[in-house]
Design a protein around this motif. Structure first.
Motif, PDB file in Angstrom:
ATOM      1  N   HIS A 212      -9.462   6.833  -2.830  1.00  0.00           N
ATOM      2  CA  HIS A 212      -9.258   5.344  -2.775  1.00  0.00           C
ATOM      3  C   HIS A 212     -10.694   4.516  -2.876  1.00  0.00           C
ATOM      4  CE1 HIS A 212      -5.776   2.792  -1.829  1.00  0.00           C
ATOM      5  NE2 HIS A 212      -6.673   1.902  -1.838  1.00  0.00           N
ATOM      6  N   ALA A 213     -10.685   3.599  -3.624  1.00  0.00           N
ATOM      7  CA  ALA A 213     -11.766   2.765  -3.697  1.00  0.00           C
ATOM      8  C   ALA A 213     -12.043   1.803  -2.717  1.00  0.00           C
ATOM      9  CB  ALA A 213     -11.991   2.109  -5.262  1.00  0.00           C
ATOM     10  N   ARG A 214     -13.203   1.789  -2.113  1.00  0.00           N
ATOM     11  CA  ARG A 214     -13.437   0.764  -1.047  1.00  0.00           C
ATOM     12  C   ARG A 214     -13.241  -0.595  -1.470  1.00  0.00           C
ATOM     13  NH1 ARG A 214     -15.549   2.066   3.905  1.00  0.00           N
ATOM     14  NH2 ARG A 214     -16.575   3.988   3.081  1.00  0.00           N
ATOM     15  N   GLY A 215     -13.747  -0.766  -2.591  1.00  0.00           N
ATOM     16  CA  GLY A 215     -13.464  -2.150  -3.318  1.00  0.00           C
ATOM     17  C   GLY A 215     -12.154  -2.489  -4.107  1.00  0.00           C
ATOM     18  N   ASP A 216     -11.002  -1.592  -3.763  1.00  0.00           N
ATOM     19  CA  ASP A 216      -9.669  -1.868  -4.296  1.00  0.00           C
ATOM     20  C   ASP A 216      -9.464  -3.169  -3.809  1.00  0.00           C
ATOM     21  OD1 ASP A 216      -6.958  -1.800  -5.127  1.00  0.00           O
ATOM     22  OD2 ASP A 216      -7.076   0.314  -4.936  1.00  0.00           O
ATOM     23  N   GLU A 217      -9.057  -3.977  -4.893  1.00  0.00           N
ATOM     24  CA  GLU A 217      -8.533  -5.406  -4.668  1.00  0.00           C
ATOM     25  C   GLU A 217      -7.084  -5.653  -4.582  1.00  0.00           C
ATOM     26  OE1 GLU A 217      -8.456  -5.493  -9.089  1.00  0.00           O
ATOM     27  OE2 GLU A 217      -9.457  -4.336  -7.278  1.00  0.00           O
ATOM     28  N   ILE A 218      -6.253  -4.584  -4.946  1.00  0.00           N
ATOM     29  CA  ILE A 218      -4.911  -4.660  -4.818  1.00  0.00           C
ATOM     30  C   ILE A 218      -4.245  -3.925  -3.968  1.00  0.00           C
ATOM     31  CG2 ILE A 218      -2.925  -4.035  -6.519  1.00  0.00           C
ATOM     32  CD1 ILE A 218      -4.592  -4.535  -8.908  1.00  0.00           C
ATOM     33  N   VAL A 219      -4.685  -2.641  -3.789  1.00  0.00           N
ATOM     34  CA  VAL A 219      -4.332  -2.079  -2.639  1.00  0.00           C
ATOM     35  C   VAL A 219      -5.466  -1.665  -1.696  1.00  0.00           C
ATOM     36  CG1 VAL A 219      -3.084   0.391  -1.880  1.00  0.00           C
ATOM     37  CG2 VAL A 219      -2.561  -0.461  -4.008  1.00  0.00           C
ATOM     38  N   PRO A 220      -5.509  -2.124  -0.621  1.00  0.00           N
ATOM     39  CA  PRO A 220      -6.728  -2.195   0.248  1.00  0.00           C
ATOM     40  C   PRO A 220      -7.152  -0.952   0.741  1.00  0.00           C
ATOM     41  CG  PRO A 220      -5.276  -4.130   0.999  1.00  0.00           C
ATOM     42  CD  PRO A 220      -4.663  -3.258  -0.055  1.00  0.00           C
ATOM     43  N   TYR A 221      -8.407  -0.427   0.888  1.00  0.00           N
ATOM     44  CA  TYR A 221      -8.935   0.717   1.421  1.00  0.00           C
ATOM     45  C   TYR A 221      -8.090   1.273   2.637  1.00  0.00           C
ATOM     46  CZ  TYR A 221     -12.377   4.225   2.400  1.00  0.00           C
ATOM     47  OH  TYR A 221     -13.173   5.334   2.861  1.00  0.00           O
ATOM     48  N   ALA A 222      -7.768   0.163   3.461  1.00  0.00           N
ATOM     49  CA  ALA A 222      -7.066   0.673   4.806  1.00  0.00           C
ATOM     50  C   ALA A 222      -5.741   1.321   4.466  1.00  0.00           C
ATOM     51  CB  ALA A 222      -6.848  -0.398   5.676  1.00  0.00           C
ATOM     52  N   HIS A 223      -5.332   1.149   3.363  1.00  0.00           N
ATOM     53  CA  HIS A 223      -3.931   1.969   3.049  1.00  0.00           C
ATOM     54  C   HIS A 223      -4.284   3.499   2.794  1.00  0.00           C
ATOM     55  CE1 HIS A 223      -1.205  -1.169   2.111  1.00  0.00           C
ATOM     56  NE2 HIS A 223      -2.014  -1.909   2.475  1.00  0.00           N
ATOM     57  N   GLY A 224      -5.493   3.676   1.967  1.00  0.00           N
ATOM     58  CA  GLY A 224      -5.849   4.993   1.732  1.00  0.00           C
ATOM     59  C   GLY A 224      -6.366   5.715   3.167  1.00  0.00           C
ATOM     60  N   GLN A 225      -7.013   5.126   4.128  1.00  0.00           N
ATOM     61  CA  GLN A 225      -7.347   5.441   5.337  1.00  0.00           C
ATOM     62  C   GLN A 225      -6.080   6.012   5.971  1.00  0.00           C
ATOM     63  OE1 GLN A 225      -9.677   1.939   6.414  1.00  0.00           O
ATOM     64  NE2 GLN A 225     -11.619   3.318   6.692  1.00  0.00           N
ATOM     65  N   ARG A 226      -5.177   5.200   6.197  1.00  0.00           N
ATOM     66  CA  ARG A 226      -3.966   5.458   6.921  1.00  0.00           C
ATOM     67  C   ARG A 226      -3.312   6.496   6.213  1.00  0.00           C
ATOM     68  NH1 ARG A 226      -0.373   0.250   7.276  1.00  0.00           N
ATOM     69  NH2 ARG A 226       0.952   1.508   8.998  1.00  0.00           N
ATOM     70  N   LEU A 227      -3.019   6.575   5.118  1.00  0.00           N
ATOM     71  CA  LEU A 227      -2.806   7.741   4.414  1.00  0.00           C
ATOM     72  C   LEU A 227      -3.301   9.042   4.697  1.00  0.00           C
ATOM     73  CD1 LEU A 227      -1.729   6.266   0.883  1.00  0.00           C
ATOM     74  CD2 LEU A 227      -0.058   6.575   3.000  1.00  0.00           C
ATOM     75  N   ALA A 228      -4.603   9.152   4.522  1.00  0.00           N
ATOM     76  CA  ALA A 228      -5.397  10.352   4.946  1.00  0.00           C
ATOM     77  C   ALA A 228      -5.177  10.816   6.432  1.00  0.00           C
ATOM     78  CB  ALA A 228      -6.688  10.191   4.330  1.00  0.00           C
ATOM     79  N   GLU A 229      -4.999   9.764   7.403  1.00  0.00           N
ATOM     80  CA  GLU A 229      -4.817  10.048   8.601  1.00  0.00           C
ATOM     81  C   GLU A 229      -3.690  10.560   9.170  1.00  0.00           C
ATOM     82  OE1 GLU A 229      -4.941   7.858  13.186  1.00  0.00           O
ATOM     83  OE2 GLU A 229      -5.346   6.550  11.142  1.00  0.00           O
TER      84      GLU A 229
END
Length: 274
Positions: A212-229
């Motif tokens: 996930h890109a930290r600068g993702d403007e459509i799907v915020p990076y926090a989504h990737g963090q939550r999925l990984a967790e």
């Protein structure tokens, strides 16, 4: 009627199922025409037409690699078609993987119109094609989904014994995205298209890689963090934006994929039956 009530009523109207589909699926952006093939990248490929259980026909490309150690079943995002994903096929080919690129119903040359249930049927049909028609071993099939495709791949991972699951720029759920875009609207009440990726990750034991890109403007990076967790997975941080992260982080992306493939597909499978 108060201003707030009026806004909620307007939001509810905007969130009718037909409008929601128009806001999520973009098969004609930039064009429904398939404007490139793997041959443009010097890759041999085979055309495939895959039947779904409800009578649609999906257009797909099967792209073999020499002495392939496995196969990637890729689900793309909500816009364009498989002709816009040749770069991924080239990446997977370089990692010694066969690739199946498939268009959802209503995309590219596939028949029908997209829907959440429809994309799930499409994913199951593509899996059956690999296992039954191509005679590929389930433990040698890697699921890869980008953006919307990650939600589709996560669904499939709850239904089949895949070797691994890669989520690229994927959201936790559609209502979560809607709430971020329309914070004044109780999206959980109105959004009918769900794609509950986060919820599904909590029910599988398939190895997962999240990019996930930290600068993702459509799907915020926090989504990737939550999925990984939720998956107990490694999160690889990419540069760039939602639509540029792959190009902006080519080396990081390739090496993350290589390490994951080495983990879940440790030995060469050799060529399979056609």
């Amino acid at each position: 009627m108060s201003i707030l009530a009026g806004l909620l009523a307007l939001g509810a109207l905007a969130m009718t199922p037909s409008v929601q589909k128009q806001l999520l699926y973009f098969p004609n952006e930039p064009s429904r025409a398939v404007r490139a093939t793997p041959a443009d990248a010097g890759l041999a490929f085979e055309e495939a037409r895959i039947a779904t259980v409800d009578g649609e026909t999906l257009h797909a490309w099967y792209i073999p690699a020499d002495s392939a150690r496995g196969v990637v079943l890729m689900f793309h995002g909500n816009a364009g078609n498989i002709g816009d994903r040749i770069g991924f096929a080239r990446l997977f080919h370089g990692l010694g993987l066969d690739t199946l690129l498939v268009d959802y119903r209503g995309y590219g040359q596939s028949t029908g119109a997209p829907s959440e249930a429809g994309t799930y049927r499409d994913a199951e049909a593509a899996w059956r094609y690999l296992v039954e028609t191509r005679q590929r071993s389930p433990e040698r099939i890697l699921l890869h989904g980008r953006s919307l495709g990650g939600a589709v791949a996560a669904y499939l991972a709850t239904r089949v014994p895949a070797a691994g699951l890669v989520l690229d720029s994927t959201f936790t759920s559609v209502p979560d995205i809607a709430e971020a875009l329309y914070p004044w609207l109780p999206a959980q009440w109105f959004v009918r298209i769900r794609y509950p990726t986060l919820e599904r990750l909590r029910t599988i034991d398939t190895p997962v890689l999240v990019l996930h890109a930290r600068g993702d403007e459509i799907v915020p990076y926090a989504h990737g963090q939550r999925l990984a967790e939720a998956a107990g997975a490694t999160l690889i941080t990419l540069d760039g934006s939602h639509n540029t992260s792959n190009e902006a982080s080519v080396t990081v992306y390739r090496e993350a994929m290589r390490a994951f493939v080495d983990r879940v597909l440790p030995a060469s499978e050799g060529r399979s039956a056609p």
